[in-house]
Design a protein around this motif. Sequence first.
Motif, PDB file in Angstrom:
ATOM      1  N   THR A   1      -7.109   1.610   6.241  1.00 23.70           N
ATOM      2  CA  THR A   1      -6.505   0.664   5.068  1.00 23.70           C
ATOM      3  C   THR A   1      -7.209  -0.810   5.542  1.00 23.70           C
ATOM      4  O   THR A   1      -6.761  -1.852   4.756  1.00 23.70           O
TER       5      THR A   1
ATOM      6  N   ARG B   1      -9.363  -4.203   6.675  1.00 27.29           N
ATOM      7  CA  ARG B   1     -10.527  -4.834   5.904  1.00 27.29           C
ATOM      8  C   ARG B   1     -11.033  -5.878   7.009  1.00 27.29           C
ATOM      9  O   ARG B   1     -10.019  -6.686   7.541  1.00 27.29           O
TER      10      ARG B   1
ATOM     11  N   ASP C   1      -2.897   5.121  -5.239  1.00 32.86           N
ATOM     12  CA  ASP C   1      -3.061   6.591  -5.254  1.00 32.86           C
ATOM     13  C   ASP C   1      -1.909   7.044  -6.025  1.00 32.86           C
ATOM     14  O   ASP C   1      -0.638   7.032  -5.394  1.00 32.86           O
TER      15      ASP C   1
ATOM     16  N   LYS D   1     -10.143  10.069  -6.006  1.00 35.96           N
ATOM     17  CA  LYS D   1     -10.183   9.620  -4.773  1.00 35.96           C
ATOM     18  C   LYS D   1     -11.059  10.332  -3.727  1.00 35.96           C
ATOM     19  O   LYS D   1     -11.724   9.706  -2.993  1.00 35.96           O
TER      20      LYS D   1
ATOM     21  N   VAL E   1       0.855  -1.323   0.169  1.00 36.35           N
ATOM     22  CA  VAL E   1      -0.140  -0.086   0.044  1.00 36.35           C
ATOM     23  C   VAL E   1       1.072   1.273   0.020  1.00 36.35           C
ATOM     24  O   VAL E   1       1.515   1.680   1.214  1.00 36.35           O
TER      25      VAL E   1
ATOM     26  N   SER F   1      -7.792   1.544 -10.396  1.00 37.65           N
ATOM     27  CA  SER F   1      -6.912   0.782  -9.629  1.00 37.65           C
ATOM     28  C   SER F   1      -7.013   1.053  -8.054  1.00 37.65           C
ATOM     29  O   SER F   1      -8.007   2.060  -7.766  1.00 37.65           O
ATOM     30  N   GLN F   2      -6.356   0.220  -7.129  1.00 39.07           N
ATOM     31  CA  GLN F   2      -6.306   0.503  -5.877  1.00 39.07           C
ATOM     32  C   GLN F   2      -5.125   1.455  -5.531  1.00 39.07           C
ATOM     33  O   GLN F   2      -4.924   1.703  -4.417  1.00 39.07           O
TER      34      GLN F   2
ATOM     35  N   SER G   1      -6.784   6.326   1.823  1.00 39.56           N
ATOM     36  CA  SER G   1      -6.700   5.053   2.755  1.00 39.56           C
ATOM     37  C   SER G   1      -5.797   5.352   3.886  1.00 39.56           C
ATOM     38  O   SER G   1      -5.498   4.617   4.871  1.00 39.56           O
TER      39      SER G   1
ATOM     40  N   MET H   1      -5.161  -5.642   2.606  1.00 41.98           N
ATOM     41  CA  MET H   1      -5.837  -5.755   1.193  1.00 41.98           C
ATOM     42  C   MET H   1      -6.073  -7.094   0.786  1.00 41.98           C
ATOM     43  O   MET H   1      -7.110  -7.495   0.019  1.00 41.98           O
TER      44      MET H   1
END
Length: 357
Positions: free
Chosen positions: A222, A224, A184, A211, A156, A181-182, A218, A267
Amino acid sequence: MAIIISSNGGKAVKVEKSSFEKEDYLQQYIYENPESIPLYEIKEDIRLLILAREFPTNSGPIDAIGIDKYGELYIVETKLYTNTEKRRVIAQSLDYGAALWKHSNDFNEFLKILDQHTQKAFKLRTMEKISEFFELETEDVDALIEKVRDNLNNGVFHFVVLMDKLDDRLKDLILYVNQNSQFDVYAVEFEYYKHDAYEIIIPKIFGTEVKKDIAVSSSTDTRRKWTEELLLQDAKQRLSPDEFKGFEQIYAFSKQHASEIRLGTGMYGSFSPVFGTICERSLFTLSTDKRLSFNFEWTAKVNEQLAQMFKEKLETIGFSFSENFKELRPSVMAEEWLPRTKEILDILDQLLDQKKD
């Protein structure tokens, strides 16, 4: 474009836009003045600490690496508009991200390299500089470093491209990447003016629009929440049939023998089984990014003898580890652990049986 500078409402002077003569100067300027990157447009309280300049990777040196108080990592790449490689800057930044991600195999080595840079620049170790810059107590620094470790392990990153001039093609590419995409990716255009002994920088950031519209940055969260069902679904989607079969075998063994299975919050899905009869910490972590991490560092903190035994048994089936393994959580990819799945489970069986005896 020109700007007007005056003193107390008089003696106005017209100053024409200048240019950075060398990328090296731009790099040094950012290193010494990270607040000139307008990250406050992403989140108001972001302060960027540049920890290293020319950070070495297998893909070449990263111009600068920075962190914020949330433990988020920033990969900064500078390019002058006159540089013929400017159209490859996004691909180059992502390549650096992939190379930096490999450092998650040895987080201590990553910190060691950062220490070399911070000691040279600030005469402080990395954790000391973080404490000073963000005004944090020791326990808060430890928590921040753990977040850095998690972000490095999960790949990340925030990519920041700095240029003296951005063209529309690059802006469109950044918006496309952020939308699909994921990642930044941000680009900052620096308008540069010079008047007498003064330098005037007007920064403009691009890439924040997407974003802000589709997600919270994020840096706020971040994490989950994984369940067994989501974990196995993620593994099946990301892994090849053979890799998924090996993943299932290790998970099934863990479910049968472990007193607790701790699911990750990154992630990628991951699980860390705790075999409570031999150790209160997990011996390994298996992730859907195909990594199997041996948690020697965690194990050694509560049972050095077990960590030593686990390491030696793994070496008998072909793995190799550094002398300071008790300070590390080394990881291997599927091509290394998958052919040894049965042998790894046999070793775990042996460790559990020895405790019974």
